[in-house]
Design an enzyme around this catalytic site. Structure first.
Site, short mmCIF file in Angstrom:
data_model
loop_
_atom_site.label_atom_id
_atom_site.label_comp_id
_atom_site.label_asym_id
_atom_site.label_seq_id
_atom_site.Cartn_x
_atom_site.Cartn_y
_atom_site.Cartn_z
N LYS A 186 0.82 -1.21 0.00
CA LYS A 186 0.00 0.00 0.00
C LYS A 186 0.86 1.28 0.00
O LYS A 186 2.07 1.23 0.23
CB LYS A 186 -0.94 -0.01 1.20
C1 LIG Z 1 -5.35 -4.18 0.70
C2 LIG Z 1 -6.80 -4.01 0.68
C3 LIG Z 1 -7.61 -4.34 1.78
C4 LIG Z 1 -7.13 -5.12 2.95
O1 LIG Z 1 -6.03 -4.66 3.59
P1 LIG Z 1 -5.07 -5.64 4.45
O2 LIG Z 1 -4.32 -4.67 5.29
O3 LIG Z 1 -4.21 -6.38 3.48
O4 LIG Z 1 -5.94 -6.52 5.25
C5 LIG Z 1 -8.96 -4.02 1.73
N1 LIG Z 1 -9.50 -3.45 0.65
C6 LIG Z 1 -8.77 -3.14 -0.44
C7 LIG Z 1 -9.43 -2.47 -1.59
C8 LIG Z 1 -7.39 -3.42 -0.48
O5 LIG Z 1 -6.68 -3.14 -1.57
#
Ligand SMILES: *Cc1c(COP(=O)(O)O)cnc(C)c1O
Length: 400
Positions: A186
């Site tokens: 992210k």
């Molecule tokens: C990455 C992601 C999540 C979940 O995040 P995690 O920290 O990996 O649990 C939820 N929604 C979207 C759209 C994502 O890209």
């Protein structure tokens, strides 16, 4: 997109503050912690950055979705509407609270189509979750208008779009709450981690207590363990080291977005030379976090041909239409109702009777867009020679 590209001395310094005290935990240890509360500070600074009153840190973006839904009172018998182009986490969390996910079409924004949203609302709809996919906004104005008309709250899954705005307002701050992820890929990362932002103090208090086993978070002179609780909870507490990382990464977020905007513009210029190419609708170019560049070819065959040339020249794009983690028809475990539960939950009810069936073909508008979509992830650091390689590959694809 990824904050790991800019991981460095600042993160180490913040983490050393924590290791120097030896207090790895966000609560308690008052005497030893030297006034250091990294998670709390990260929550406050992240919320302020988004123009929101409260931040609640948790262990992941998926946990953020779940904690927010629990605090909103979502559970069995409820339907939650989200979009058919998202990461599986969005609907995993909906199932996990006992509700049933309902999927809408996406439009050229690659996010929730507000017209289809209204068609999918039923008497059971208790929450709407637009997802700001690939760093750019859903049509929040239209989505909020539909939601308000029907009196349904909106939670924005902003996992992929910290630092992005729509008309000057941070994504995640339009609905009753917004959730974020700080996982490995992210825009900013804490290793694993998540955050919920909200202006609703009452909702925030519920999230805060739920994520901490229900501990009553009112001021408690008796110390931890002596307090009461109002409801059952769970443990989604973030660690101090993660909070420390988050503080260092948050301080870099504007710089990350600025670099991505510059790099995206350079790649976009080269993509634009391909005949017949059109770009994903970005509702606010200035507010785009520019983590990704999405473009459409006239048809699926053209997209495949172009991407073959790009890949052969070291600059293949992501064909999200065939990506098995992000697009509804490719979620074979959802379509098949695969689960470890002997009862078949969440696809079956407690008596083993099928309560929901997913048909791969119900989102034709999305499929028609996704089949001809190609996406570049935009790096924070784009060396000259890599940009040249991408540009040359795109130049070769001009005669596809
Ligand atoms: C990455 C992601 C999540 C979940 O995040 P995690 O920290 O990996 O649990 C939820 N929604 C979207 C759209 C994502 O890209």
């Amino acid at each position: 997109m990824p904050g790991f590209e800019v991981f460095g001395a600042e993160e180490k310094r913040e983490i050393m503050d924590v290791l120097d005290t030896g207090v790895l935990f966000r609560y308690e240890f008052g005497d030893q912690r030297n006034g250091i509360f990294k998670v709390r500070e990260f929550e406050e600074k992240f919320a302020a950055y988004c123009g929101s009153k409260h931040g609640q840190a948790v262990t992941s973006g998926t946990a953020a979705l779940k904690v927010a839904m629990i605090a909103l009172g979502i559970g069995p018998g409820d339907e939650v509407i989200t979009q058919g182009f998202t990461f599986v986490a969005t609907w995993e969390a909906i199932f996990d609270v006992g509700a049933v996910p309902v999927f809408t079409e996406v439009d050229e924004t690659l996010n929730m189509d507000p017209v289809d949203l209204e068609k999918k609302i039923t008497a059971k709809t208790k929450l709407i979750i637009p997802v700001h996919m690939l760093g750019a906004p859903a049509r929040m104005q239209e989505i909020m208008a539909v939601a308000d008309k029907h009196g349904i709250p909106v939670l924005e899954d902003t996992a992929q779009a910290p630092g992005a705005k729509l008309n000057g307002k941070a994504l995640g701050s339009f609905g009753v709450c917004g959730t974020f992820s700080f996982d490995s890929v992210k825009t900013i990362t804490t290793g694993e981690g998540g955050m919920i932002i909200t202006d609703d103090e009452n909702l925030w208090r519920k999230m805060s207590e739920y994520h901490d086993h229900g501990h009553d978070h009112a001021v408690n002179p008796g110390g931890r363990g002596g307090e009461g609780r109002s409801f059952i909870g769970f443990n989604y507490r973030m660690m101090e080291i993660q909070g420390a990382m988050g503080l260092a990464q948050l301080a870099k977020l504007d710089g990350i977005v600025a670099s991505q905007q510059k790099n995206k513009a350079a790649i976009k210029e080269a993509v634009a030379r391909i005949p017949g190419v059109t770009f994903r609708t970005i509702l606010d170019e200035q507010g785009d976090s520019a983590s990704f560049l999405g473009f459409f070819l006239p048809d699926a065959g053209a997209a495949a041909k172009v991407n073959t040339i790009l890949a052969e020249n070291g600059a293949g794009a992501i064909p999200f239409g065939s990506n098995t983690w992000h697009f509804y028809p490719k979620w074979e475990h959802l379509i098949a109702g695969s689960t470890l539960a002997q009862s078949g939950w969440p696809f079956n009810d407690a008596k083993g009777k099928r309560r929901v069936v997913y048909d791969a073909d119900v989102l034709p508008q999305s499929a028609a867009l996704m089949d001809r979509l190609l996406v570049y992830q935009v790096p924070v650091n784009l060396p000259e020679e890599r940009l040249r390689q991408i540009t040359e590959a795109l130049n070769k694809a001009v005669n596809y």
